[in-house]
Design a protein around this motif. Sequence first.
Motif, mmCIF file in Angstrom:
data_model
loop_
_atom_site.group_PDB
_atom_site.id
_atom_site.type_symbol
_atom_site.label_atom_id
_atom_site.label_comp_id
_atom_site.label_asym_id
_atom_site.label_seq_id
_atom_site.Cartn_x
_atom_site.Cartn_y
_atom_site.Cartn_z
ATOM 1 N N UNK A 65 0.868 -1.162 0.000
ATOM 2 C CA UNK A 65 0.000 0.000 0.000
ATOM 3 C C UNK A 65 0.910 1.218 0.000
ATOM 4 N N UNK A 66 0.359 2.391 -0.223
ATOM 5 C CA UNK A 66 1.224 3.563 -0.358
ATOM 6 C C UNK A 66 0.532 4.853 0.026
ATOM 7 N N UNK A 67 1.351 5.822 0.454
ATOM 8 C CA UNK A 67 0.967 7.233 0.523
ATOM 9 C C UNK A 67 2.070 8.091 -0.097
ATOM 10 N N UNK A 68 3.141 7.433 -0.531
ATOM 11 C CA UNK A 68 4.289 8.149 -1.050
ATOM 12 C C UNK A 68 4.021 8.915 -2.324
ATOM 13 N N UNK A 69 2.901 8.627 -2.971
ATOM 14 C CA UNK A 69 2.564 9.365 -4.199
ATOM 15 C C UNK A 69 2.335 10.849 -3.928
ATOM 16 N N UNK A 70 2.190 11.215 -2.648
ATOM 17 C CA UNK A 70 2.002 12.616 -2.276
ATOM 18 C C UNK A 70 3.305 13.404 -2.274
ATOM 19 N N UNK A 71 4.446 12.709 -2.289
ATOM 20 C CA UNK A 71 5.735 13.399 -2.230
ATOM 21 C C UNK A 71 5.857 14.390 -3.387
ATOM 22 N N UNK A 72 6.458 15.549 -3.096
ATOM 23 C CA UNK A 72 6.463 16.597 -4.116
ATOM 24 C C UNK A 72 7.504 16.397 -5.209
ATOM 25 N N UNK A 73 8.146 15.235 -5.238
ATOM 26 C CA UNK A 73 8.952 14.912 -6.425
ATOM 27 C C UNK A 73 8.066 14.476 -7.579
#
Length: 345
Positions: A65-73
Amino acid sequence: MPNGKKIVAGFDVGGAHLKVARVENGRVVAAASVAMPLWQGLDRLEAALHETASLYAGSDLNAFTMTGELADIFPSRDEGVATLLDRISFHFPGGEKLIYAGRSGFVGVNRAASLPADVASANWHATAALVARLKGDALFVDMGSTTTDIILVRDGTVASQGYTDAERLSTGELVYTGFTRTFLFGVASSAPVRGQMTPLMNEYFASIADAHRILGVLDEADDKHASADGRAKTVAGSTARLARMVGRDAGDLSLREWRDIAAWFSEQQLRLVHDAAFRVAGALPDDAPIAAAGTGRWQIKRLAARMERRFIDLADIIPAGDSVRGEASNAGPATAIALLAGAVS
């Protein structure tokens, strides 16, 4: 809980941490959270996966699962999801892989790429689904380093009003405050100093971890990122940082006075969470507990007392060895992903 795979590894790919849990024969045997400042580059993901390799070595199934897609890169959530799926495929080229798509359940990597809105930030849904399966009715609250999820579970199902981050922010199911990384001016705009309400300096001089360290309720293992000034994570260091927020030096006040100010900030955070939890709880039965996960369980225990509900730690209701229960609760979404994926595979 039945388990179709002998060894299952669950991964929660966040923007600040990677969390990994290892399940063998339906029981959590290891779990860890490591710092992963994804905003600094995708190489941070590779480093975190390398650091946690022992937790997924020899696994029959890897679930993510993920939430890292929110990172501003990433220029958008959709592109973040696509990029992270690519990295998962690259790092795990063989073996069975499942992606948690929340309301769409577990799917393969190719299918996940066509469901970015379901895959994005679905980690809360996984842990809530596990709590629903284990407890039936509860108010599930997960306070991590950065955010707090507040989810109603009824009759063994996730009964959230919202799903996306935007929806859950508006319903109170997502509160952007956490136990360590939250800036102090994110919970209050002023603080009482010797009886005078003093406006805060609007600078990142200190975090809520400093307040909790001064209060003696912070497990240092849970504060995995550098302090605001890059200096020592000690009571003295935290006091110096806290003092800057109100335009002072540490020696200006006694330790007792600084403790009172630290308690003020922690209380303001609790009030934010309480207000949201009061909205979300709705018609939850009186005997339904608050089920807690995450590094901020100390704060959630206070919430349960304030709401006059039983407190249950996820650590105490999951199938796990006693030595790993605490870390498994800290890594709640990874733990949930591993247990749920093993049960459905």
